[in-house]
Design an enzyme around this catalytic site. Sequence first.
Site, PDB file in Angstrom:
ATOM      1  N   SER A  86      28.509  50.152  30.163  1.00 52.40           N
ATOM      2  CA  SER A  86      27.802  51.422  29.956  1.00 52.40           C
ATOM      3  C   SER A  86      26.692  51.280  28.928  1.00 52.40           C
ATOM      4  O   SER A  86      25.817  52.137  28.837  1.00 52.40           O
ATOM      5  CB  SER A  86      28.748  52.500  29.431  1.00 52.40           C
ATOM      6  OG  SER A  86      29.974  52.465  30.056  1.00 52.40           O
ATOM      7  N   GLU A 138      24.061  53.769  38.282  1.00 51.93           N
ATOM      8  CA  GLU A 138      22.883  53.163  37.658  1.00 51.93           C
ATOM      9  C   GLU A 138      22.922  51.669  37.977  1.00 51.93           C
ATOM     10  O   GLU A 138      23.893  50.992  37.634  1.00 51.93           O
ATOM     11  CB  GLU A 138      22.912  53.349  36.131  1.00 51.93           C
ATOM     12  CG  GLU A 138      22.480  54.718  35.654  1.00 51.93           C
ATOM     13  CD  GLU A 138      22.461  54.827  34.114  1.00 51.93           C
ATOM     14  OE1 GLU A 138      21.621  55.568  33.598  1.00 51.93           O
ATOM     15  OE2 GLU A 138      23.297  54.193  33.437  1.00 51.93           O
ATOM     16  N   ASN A 176      23.270  57.383  29.310  1.00 51.98           N
ATOM     17  CA  ASN A 176      23.952  57.415  28.013  1.00 51.98           C
ATOM     18  C   ASN A 176      22.970  57.375  26.852  1.00 51.98           C
ATOM     19  O   ASN A 176      23.274  57.867  25.766  1.00 51.98           O
ATOM     20  CB  ASN A 176      24.952  56.262  27.914  1.00 51.98           C
ATOM     21  CG  ASN A 176      26.223  56.574  28.689  1.00 51.98           C
ATOM     22  OD1 ASN A 176      26.458  57.727  29.062  1.00 51.98           O
ATOM     23  ND2 ASN A 176      27.024  55.570  28.956  1.00 51.98           N
TER      24      ASN A 176
END
Length: 703
Positions: A412, A445, A483
């Site tokens: 992430s 993503e 994020n």
Amino acid sequence: MSSVVDVRRDGDIAVVTIDNPPVNALGHAVRSGLHAAMRELRDDASVKAVVLAGAGRTFPAGADITEFGNPLQPPGLGEVIEQIEAMPKPVIAALHGTPLGGGFELALGCHWRVAAKGTRPGLPEVKLGILPGAGGTQRLPRLIGPVEALPIIVGGEPIPAERALQLGAIDEIAEGDVIEAAIAFARRVLAEKRPIVRVSEREDKIAAARADRSAFEAAAAEATARTRGLEAPVACAKAVGFAIDLPFAEGLKREHALFLDLVKSDQSKAQRHLFFAEREAAKVADMPKDTKPRPVVRAAVIGAGTMGGGISMCFANAGIPVTIVDATEEALQRGLGTIEKNYGISVSRGRMSADDLTARMGLISGTTDMTAVADADIIIEAVFEEMEVKRDIFGRLDRIAKPSAVLATNTSYLDVNEIARATGRPGSVLGMHFFSPANVMKLLEIVRGKATEPEVLATAIDVARKLKKVPVVVGVCFGFVGNRMLRARSLESERLLLEGASPAQVDRALTDFGFPMGPFAMIDLAGLDIGWRIRKAMGPTADGGPAPIADQLCEMGRFGQKTGRGFYIYEKGARGGTPDPEVAALIERTAADMGIVRREISDEEIVERLIYPMISEGAKILDEGIAQRPGDIDIVWVNGYGFPVRLGGPMHWADTVGLAHIRDRLRHWAQFNPALQPAPLLERLADEGRGFASLRTGRDKAA
Ligand code: 3HC
């Protein structure tokens, strides 16, 4: 003869074929071609019946959405459909593919409908913030009944041919070639001298609702119960009501008036923007056109935790066999058990059959032996977020995986280039960042490393589509697109607490804005400990830090819902949390210790200070080339973080609000927090009176 509408003869039957690739959208050329062809066929005595079909992959999939921003050039679609319905000789629609929106409305104007197997007709206009504006809301209820038509129009999902047949929306499913079947149907109609059926003249299916509206009212209330501030579903239900209450011609007029209002609305503009942005997001500007994805027949996932399990389910759902590898037998069995339990829930809710469960579990195998991934075409690593662990795994994968394998990390935040360097084949490495729960969330993503080869990128995009995900190609930076922007928001949300807001007020301001959840409810759900560990490992500025309140809550063992306490208290069995005076006192104490004088904070300030910094971060992301287009950012936020669809994503919404206003407000808030200074690109565009949309390189569609 029109170049997009072809007419040929099969004896005394005329076959009219619309040929306007890729989806035979009913743009101006098609409408005028159809209009001219029908006029000619009406007057040609040698033609006894007409079959109307689409060339290539589908019967028309709707009006041409790119025309919506501009004045309509006649003939309108409604006019063409009325002309077809009024034909004095039978017109049979030969449907295949996805006859959607205006395409299905065109078919409803025909006198009968024959469909190929696998056809999925529907009226998805609601998803574009509009309603079927060429008679669909008036004809479908007359054909199948208003209660049955309602969910199709308000929900917008296409229906399988078998269901359409059951409902009477189509008349036959063809065994072989659909045009041949439609011609045969036409000959039968002629031989049997069947009277022409004009849907607009039918009253039988609406008679019951006319006598007693209660079943319709109940269905309408249910269909529009969760519209999240969207206007179109409500308008759709209203228009179906016109079919019950008004004569056809009047209902048609009212439908059209509603359509014209909606098409001009900001909501529809936002939804049309998202339609095209979603399709553009997977396109890579500098990828050679002839790049072909590699075939993916087998997959492997490293890590049987929540993410690994969810990703494996995605492969099994797509029919791709997948091997899960975990370090210990115990972790592996736990992971496989969770997958089976999750499928079991789907079975118990009737969303899946027991046979499907067996078939999907049959596609998933588990092992603790890493060499089992040797024949996998794609390997996705989903272990915890620690660079050294990931580098070790990629070093091992490099020795085991076959040369053509795509090696992906589900990180992430971490640097995909550094992970790639742990292998001798960095060109085969990229990030595939799934969102939790991975088997449910649409967003993916796809993180392109410095060395990622085009073919590897193309394979990841292709796999994403097979897994029914919405892929967005992004570059490497801390947190990628989603994020990284979330971090800008988290940082400010803690500051708002210290300056005077409560967690509940911040959350309410954002749910009023349209998010399904506020930041503190979200962090309580995800677990406060995740960010806390990252901040402890990487320094207080990582993961949205500094976060003095969250850190102190973690030190008290308050990790959120899973410990029954976080920013809120969670009573056993209760769905939401309740505010906790202990947290309020902690916030006040911390603010006092930091010398911050708390004050009244308005909801407006909360929205500005949480969303505008995200937009500014988005501008930096664009400037750095981490996202290719503003629309890509919108797709990330709508599909991964619940940004309200009706606003079209943060960058589209920013254009609606006006960049100069956002710049001015950020400058204002920067007095409280210098980090809120607007990004240079935002400053520049605002100075030039431009919006983010002006950065789009492709067609300026749906503006
Ligand atoms: N108008 C203009 N362009 C369209 C279009 C439409 N109705 N439908 C699809 N396209 C374009 C896409 O933008 C894409 O263009 P690109 O190649 O330049 O990116 C191309 O056609 C292929 O589309 P997809 O990539 O989506 O192809 P898929 O095979 O994955 O899906 C589809 C095909 C299911 C037909 C999907 O494109 C779709 O859902 N289209 C929209 C259907 C729709 O909403 N119809 C209603 C339109 S509004 C209407 O009809 C109003 C009327 O009531 C008056």
